[in-house]
Design an enzyme around this catalytic site. Structure first.
Site, PDB file in Angstrom:
ATOM      1  N   HIS A  70     -75.626 -16.008  37.227  1.00  0.00           N
ATOM      2  CA  HIS A  70     -75.734 -14.798  36.407  1.00  0.00           C
ATOM      3  C   HIS A  70     -75.576 -13.534  37.248  1.00  0.00           C
ATOM      4  O   HIS A  70     -74.927 -12.569  36.825  1.00  0.00           O
ATOM      5  CB  HIS A  70     -77.081 -14.795  35.682  1.00  0.00           C
ATOM      6  CG  HIS A  70     -77.331 -13.559  34.891  1.00  0.00           C
ATOM      7  ND1 HIS A  70     -78.314 -12.649  35.202  1.00  0.00           N
ATOM      8  CD2 HIS A  70     -76.698 -13.060  33.795  1.00  0.00           C
ATOM      9  CE1 HIS A  70     -78.293 -11.662  34.343  1.00  0.00           C
ATOM     10  NE2 HIS A  70     -77.330 -11.878  33.469  1.00  0.00           N
ATOM     11  N   GLU A  73     -71.980 -13.024  37.914  1.00  0.00           N
ATOM     12  CA  GLU A  73     -71.316 -12.483  36.714  1.00  0.00           C
ATOM     13  C   GLU A  73     -71.376 -10.961  36.721  1.00  0.00           C
ATOM     14  O   GLU A  73     -70.389 -10.279  36.434  1.00  0.00           O
ATOM     15  CB  GLU A  73     -71.993 -13.042  35.464  1.00  0.00           C
ATOM     16  CG  GLU A  73     -71.488 -12.441  34.163  1.00  0.00           C
ATOM     17  CD  GLU A  73     -72.560 -12.343  33.105  1.00  0.00           C
ATOM     18  OE1 GLU A  73     -72.700 -11.249  32.521  1.00  0.00           O
ATOM     19  OE2 GLU A  73     -73.259 -13.346  32.871  1.00  0.00           O
ATOM     20  N   GLU A 150     -83.531  -6.649  33.846  1.00  0.00           N
ATOM     21  CA  GLU A 150     -83.129  -7.424  32.669  1.00  0.00           C
ATOM     22  C   GLU A 150     -84.097  -8.581  32.450  1.00  0.00           C
ATOM     23  O   GLU A 150     -84.500  -8.869  31.322  1.00  0.00           O
ATOM     24  CB  GLU A 150     -81.710  -7.957  32.862  1.00  0.00           C
ATOM     25  CG  GLU A 150     -81.196  -8.795  31.703  1.00  0.00           C
ATOM     26  CD  GLU A 150     -79.824  -9.388  31.969  1.00  0.00           C
ATOM     27  OE1 GLU A 150     -79.456 -10.348  31.263  1.00  0.00           O
ATOM     28  OE2 GLU A 150     -79.121  -8.909  32.890  1.00  0.00           O
TER      29      GLU A 150
END
Length: 459
Positions: A70, A73, A150
């Site tokens: 992630h 990404e 996040e």
């Protein structure tokens, strides 16, 4: 994304490879460097969706390295030698397109949607970052803080998401589905740019990727463009992936999660096979239909009997994903109605489970559910994006995109006896994990955050 082909010879080869084409057909090819290309023609609107699927996600990570997929990404938008940080998004936007990316347990995917004639722009950009990321340390230092924030917002400040994370960690012991897609906070805090570079160099290669294009395109010309940009990229030696099969569960597992929340919350999950692991090919489709019987809209059993009938649940649901790479869970969740307890809700869910184990689903009920499933799949085909998602998910998880076309026939063939058999075989306590959210007081002026997203994480 970027793709490449040169000269008349390449175009002729593409023509011979694809043969005659007609609208709606799916055309499959593989470049010399091992990258798979799947193009589906859909001329209902002058747009095209392109998606690059890498066979790497959180289930490929190991202890101490969770969250790498992630985090990478996020860094895929931070520049190559040719394009500085954030220029990818700017170029797509200036050409009237939309772009983003998402990471799941079993894949990382990058996508764009553009007017069809602008597709080569996305392909060129995507090919550039497949092999040419610069991964500057300064950008990483900023972006890893974004990822940690996040995680705080989506998981740690969301009681239901936090419960789901703890639930998965309890349900799976040796399977990598034990770990969250976004990673554990300690791993994020200790992640280094060198870790990310090694991950990128290991997994981001044409022979570990599938490019899916759906839209108003000519498949021969599009393949030529693909070869032009992606063809020169060198393949890598991709590591062998260990099975990491889940150990046999030997009894019910229960956990309690205490967090500031307004309402209690219940999760239940039974270990089940998926298409990629099932010994009996019909079982995943029967499990899919079982989920529909229980939670296929307002007329399904959980809504009808628990929310409206007995009024024991404010909400109740069931779900199953037959397209995962490894064994998954047939899950239930819900919130008790006012004046009811978690114990009341669990007892009511268990009553519905007992009913499907002991009594055949009536033919008319099953036909109604099948009709709903068929209608939903027909509507899904209106979306180029979702069509590409189906193809990419199947191919990346070791299945064939052709299963998309088989789905409705397989679903229509499911019988009441098969639904009962999978309920009897898999919805048993020795396969069950239960998680309960026990609400703690919420600080004055604060509100519990709702769950955000699902198993995957979008940039």
């Amino acid at each position: 994304m970027q793709m490449k082909l040169s000269g008349v010879v390449g175009l002729l080869a593409a023509t011979l490879s694809f043969g005659a084409h007609s609208a709606g057909e799916v055309h499959e090819s593989k470049l010399d460097n091992g990258m798979k290309v799947i193009i589906k023609v859909d001329r209902r609107a002058p747009v095209a969706v392109s998606q690059v699927w890498y066979r790497v996600g959180s289930s490929y990570e190991h202890n101490g390295s969770t969250g790498l997929s992630h985090a990478l990404e996020h860094m895929m938008f931070k520049g190559t030698k040719k394009h500085p940080p954030n220029e990818f998004s700017r170029i797509i936007s200036e050409n009237g397109g939309k772009e983003n990316a998402f990471t799941g347990d079993d894949y990382t995917t990058y996508f764009q949607q553009l007017e069809a004639s602008r597709l080569p722009i996305a392909l060129e950009l995507e090919a550039d970052r497949m092999r040419n990321l610069t991964l500057p340390a300064g950008e990483f230092d900023k972006e890893i803080k974004v990822v940690m924030e996040e995680r705080r917002m989506r998981t740690e400040d969301s009681p239901t998401a936090l419960t789901h994370e703890q639930f998965m960690a309890a349900a799976f012991t040796s399977s990598p589905y034990h770990n969250p897609v976004i990673g554990w906070m300690d791993d994020l805090e200790n992640m280094k740019i060198q870790d990310l570079k090694a991950w990128y160099q290991t997994w981001y290669a044409p022979n570990n990727a599938t490019l899916v294009i759906v839209g108003d395109v000519d498949p021969v010309a599009t393949l030529a463009t693909v070869k032009k940009y992606f063809g020169p990229l060198k393949p890598s030696k991709i590591p062998e992936v260990k099975p990491q099969r889940e150990v046999e569960q030997r009894g019910i597992r229960r956990i309690t999660v205490k967090a500031p929340a307004e309402l209690p919350y219940l999760m239940m999950g039974y270990k089940t096979p998926v298409l990629a692991t099932a010994k009996e090919a019909w079982e995943p489709y029967a499990l899919e239909m079982l989920a529909g019987v229980l939670d296929g809209g307002n007329s399904a059993r959980l809504s009808k009997n628990l929310v409206r009938g007995k009024e024991v649940a404010a909400s109740a649901g069931a779900g199953y994903d037959l397209y995962s790479r490894m064994d998954q869970l047939f899950s239930f969740d819900g919130t008790p109605a006012q004046g009811k307890t978690i114990a009341d809700l669990e007892a009511a869910l268990r009553e519905q489970i007992k009913l499907v184990r002991e009594t055949l689903v009536a033919p008319e009920e099953l036909e109604r559910i099948k009709s709903q499933v068929v209608a939903a799949k027909v509507y899904e085909r209106d979306s180029n994006f979702y069509q590409a998602m189906q193809i990419g998910t199947l191919e990346t998880n070791g299945l064939s995109y052709k299963l998309v076309e088989e789905y409705l026939d397989r679903i229509k063939a499911v019988t009441p006896e098969q639904i009962q058999k999978v309920a009897q075989k898999y919805l048993v306590d020795d396969r069950l994990t239960v998680a309960v959210l026990e609400p703690l007081p919420i600080e004055n002026g604060k509100h519990a955050m709702p769950a955000m997203g699902g198993g995957g994480h979008v940039r």
